[in-house]
Scaffold this motif. Structure first.
Motif, mmCIF file in Angstrom:
data_model
loop_
_atom_site.group_PDB
_atom_site.id
_atom_site.type_symbol
_atom_site.label_atom_id
_atom_site.label_comp_id
_atom_site.label_asym_id
_atom_site.label_seq_id
_atom_site.Cartn_x
_atom_site.Cartn_y
_atom_site.Cartn_z
ATOM 1 N N ARG A 1 4.687 -1.037 -8.103
ATOM 2 C CA ARG A 1 3.382 -0.604 -7.603
ATOM 3 C C ARG A 1 2.754 -1.633 -6.661
ATOM 4 N NH1 ARG A 1 5.813 2.743 -10.160
ATOM 5 N NH2 ARG A 1 4.883 4.570 -11.117
ATOM 6 N N ASP A 2 2.980 -2.901 -6.883
ATOM 7 C CA ASP A 2 2.436 -3.910 -5.970
ATOM 8 C C ASP A 2 3.023 -3.748 -4.566
ATOM 9 O OD1 ASP A 2 0.821 -5.056 -7.892
ATOM 10 O OD2 ASP A 2 2.329 -6.518 -8.512
ATOM 11 N N ARG B 1 3.547 -7.460 3.671
ATOM 12 C CA ARG B 1 4.453 -6.546 2.964
ATOM 13 C C ARG B 1 5.850 -7.168 2.836
ATOM 14 N NH1 ARG B 1 8.541 -2.701 5.469
ATOM 15 N NH2 ARG B 1 9.358 -1.637 3.655
ATOM 16 N N ARG C 1 4.214 -0.984 -3.403
ATOM 17 C CA ARG C 1 3.702 0.282 -2.879
ATOM 18 C C ARG C 1 2.313 0.087 -2.266
ATOM 19 N NH1 ARG C 1 4.275 5.239 -6.882
ATOM 20 N NH2 ARG C 1 6.434 4.536 -6.628
ATOM 21 N N VAL C 2 1.488 -0.722 -2.924
ATOM 22 C CA VAL C 2 0.164 -1.024 -2.368
ATOM 23 C C VAL C 2 0.298 -1.779 -1.052
ATOM 24 C CG1 VAL C 2 -1.929 -2.384 -2.743
ATOM 25 C CG2 VAL C 2 -1.018 -0.980 -4.595
ATOM 26 N N GLN D 1 -3.094 1.637 6.205
ATOM 27 C CA GLN D 1 -4.532 1.511 6.381
ATOM 28 C C GLN D 1 -4.863 0.639 7.583
ATOM 29 O OE1 GLN D 1 -6.784 -0.846 3.451
ATOM 30 N NE2 GLN D 1 -8.151 0.918 3.200
ATOM 31 N N LEU E 1 1.035 0.703 1.609
ATOM 32 C CA LEU E 1 -0.153 1.491 1.932
ATOM 33 C C LEU E 1 -1.174 0.663 2.711
ATOM 34 C CD1 LEU E 1 -0.603 3.440 -1.425
ATOM 35 C CD2 LEU E 1 0.260 4.318 0.752
ATOM 36 N N ASN E 2 -1.234 -0.630 2.449
ATOM 37 C CA ASN E 2 -2.122 -1.499 3.227
ATOM 38 C C ASN E 2 -1.735 -1.510 4.699
ATOM 39 O OD1 ASN E 2 -3.773 -2.258 1.097
ATOM 40 N ND2 ASN E 2 -2.554 -4.057 0.594
ATOM 41 N N THR F 1 -0.740 -7.705 8.008
ATOM 42 C CA THR F 1 -0.464 -6.844 6.863
ATOM 43 C C THR F 1 1.014 -6.511 6.774
ATOM 44 O OG1 THR F 1 -2.662 -5.869 7.164
ATOM 45 C CG2 THR F 1 -1.154 -4.721 5.703
#
Length: 478
Positions: A74-75, A157, A77-78, A85, A81-82, A153
């Motif tokens: 999940r980290d 990642r 995945r965030v 964004q 998504l960042n 960003t």
């Protein structure tokens, strides 16, 4: 005349947006030594950042776990998504450079100028709301800031993926060590339980003292407690690995650890450390800090532009009439354009404070960039220091274990022949048990250190051949 006026004004406004107050960015010199404190053993070969994790971790079971983690953590995945964004935020900021066009319609009722009643006015047509002409580069500076933040960003990642790959590998190695330690404890416990049984028989027969019996019991319970502790640690490590993977670890992978040793795992290749200057190009977290510094520098240009006149333009073209039925008649055509200028005179220090915030933010970003370099330098240096010392420590402890095994055999023979006391045999057993565990723990530290060195050098992420490394400032990220 009016048909040519709008394009002419728009072209003139776009040509005027050539000024920029973004200061020249002087990147700080790397605040580290030119060489690592310990020379790297592998001075040639493929750099860690160019070795895909599939080639570094050749164990098929570990590869399966890492692949599961990349898809389910999940980290990570965030972090992905960042990026989305930040990409959208860049598009929003970039769109401010261009005028906004739309269809507008209005209707109003007001008293007539001659006092004879009320007059209705209807209007419909193409409308351009107030558009700031970026003469001083404020909007362009904000766009450059958003672009740098987007690139930061993306680097974040990559850094998250590198950390995840290393964490999964370290956790997997730790689980293998847990199983090996438990096997040692189980074997030792069985041996000591047999020793307690024999000691009890000898004590009951009067052939030995109660002291020998109680010593044997003490060592047996010590092995039992150690086994329980190691079982708990294994279960905790499984939970930690489950969180990293993002789902339950396949049962067949956990079962494959039983009966295996760390020494049976495929070896990890040594990677060349290179020079500290290489980290500036290969470590995503350093590149992330650099892009954040670029973003902070661009914000200074936007803050400086606030001290200069704001020039904006409003325009509309369409149809207007007092009668709704005649709105689209040829004589109802209308056009308006309204340029405006605003020069700030008194803002109670707001603009100056904005500039000071931007300049301070740049200094903070520069300090964080330098800290990222220093942190990377230390991580590589620590891994290199540990690589040399752990190798020597492992060799020494293996030799000590061999010597202790000989001592145990001799102590057993001497006790059997009545030459030595039972306490000598118990002491040899205690030392052998501790050394067997120490060898496993040092071997684990050595393997995990190789993983940390691979991570510290930027390994665990490699750009696909079809992906460009950066997004041009004149184009939106794709």
């Amino acid at each position: 005349m009016t048909k040519r006026l709008v394009p002419t004004l728009l072209a003139s406004a776009l040509l005027a947006t050539g000024c920029s107050f973004i200061p020249q960015l002087d990147r700080p010199a790397a605040p580290v030594a030119t060489d690592y404190p310990v020379a790297a053993a592998a001075s040639t070969g493929t750099a860690a950042a160019d070795i895909p994790w599939q080639n570094f971790f050749t164990d098929a079971r570990l590869q399966q776990l890492i692949q599961l983690a990349l898809g389910n953590n999940r980290d990570l995945r965030v972090a992905v998504l960042n990026i989305e964004q930040a990409r959208a935020q860049y598009q929003i900021q970039r769109s401010a450079q261009f005028p906004e066009l739309g269809i507008g319609a209005t209707g109003s009722r007001a008293a007539s100028t001659n006092g004879s009643g009320y007059v209705n006015t209807y209007m419909v047509g193409l409308s351009m709301p107030s558009w700031e002409i970026d003469f001083w580069g404020r909007i362009r500076s904000l766009k450059e800031q958003s672009l740098a933040q987007y690139l930061a960003t993306e680097e974040g990642r990559k850094s998250a993926q590198i950390s995840l790959v290393a964490a999964v590998a370290s956790a997997w190695l730790g689980l293998q060590a847990d199983e090996e330690l438990r096997a040692i404890s189980q074997r030792t416990l069985q041996t000591r339980e047999e020793s307690v049984r024999l000691a009890k028989l000898r004590f009951d027969a009067g052939a030995s003292s109660e002291l020998d019996f109680q010593q044997a019991r003490s060592l047996t319970e010590n092995a039992r407690a150690t086994l329980a502790q190691q079982t708990r640690q294994r279960d905790l490590d499984i939970n930690a690995l489950t969180l990293l993977v993002g789902q339950q670890v396949p049962a067949e992978l956990l079962a494959s650890l039983q009966g295996k040793r760390l020494a049976d795992l495929p070896t990890l290749a040594d990677v060349p450390a290179g020079l500290p200057s290489d980290l500036l190009l290969r470590r995503p977290d350093i590149r992330q800090a650099e892009q954040l510094m670029v973003a902070a520098n661009a914000s200074i240009g936007a803050a400086r532009a606030l001290f200069f006149p704001n020039i904006s333009l409003t325009a509309a073209a369409g149809f207007a009439n007092t009668e709704l039925s005649d709105l689209f008649q040829a004589g109802s055509r209308t056009f308006s354009i309204a340029p405006s200028l605003y020069l700030p005179i008194f803002t109670a220090g707001r603009n100056q404070a904005n500039l000071e915030v931007a300049e301070t933010s740049k200094k903070i970003a520069a300090a964080q960039y330098e800290k990222a370099i220093q942190t990377a330098f230390r991580e590589v240096s620590d891994a290199l220091v540990s690589r040399a010392s752990l190798s020597e420590q492992l060799q020494a402890q293996i030799a000590q274990q061999e010597a202790e095994a000989s001592r145990l055999n001799l102590s057993n023979l001497r006790y059997t022949n009545g030459v030595a006391s039972y306490l000598d045999l118990l002491d040899a057993q205690r030392s052998m048990f501790a050394l067997e565990q120490a060898v496993v723990q040092v071997r684990l530290a050595q393997l995990q250190n190789q993983v940390l060195l691979y991570k510290a050098l930027g390994g665990g992420w490699s750009e696909p051949a079809s992906t460009t490394a950066a997004v041009p400032a004149t184009a939106s990220p794709q």
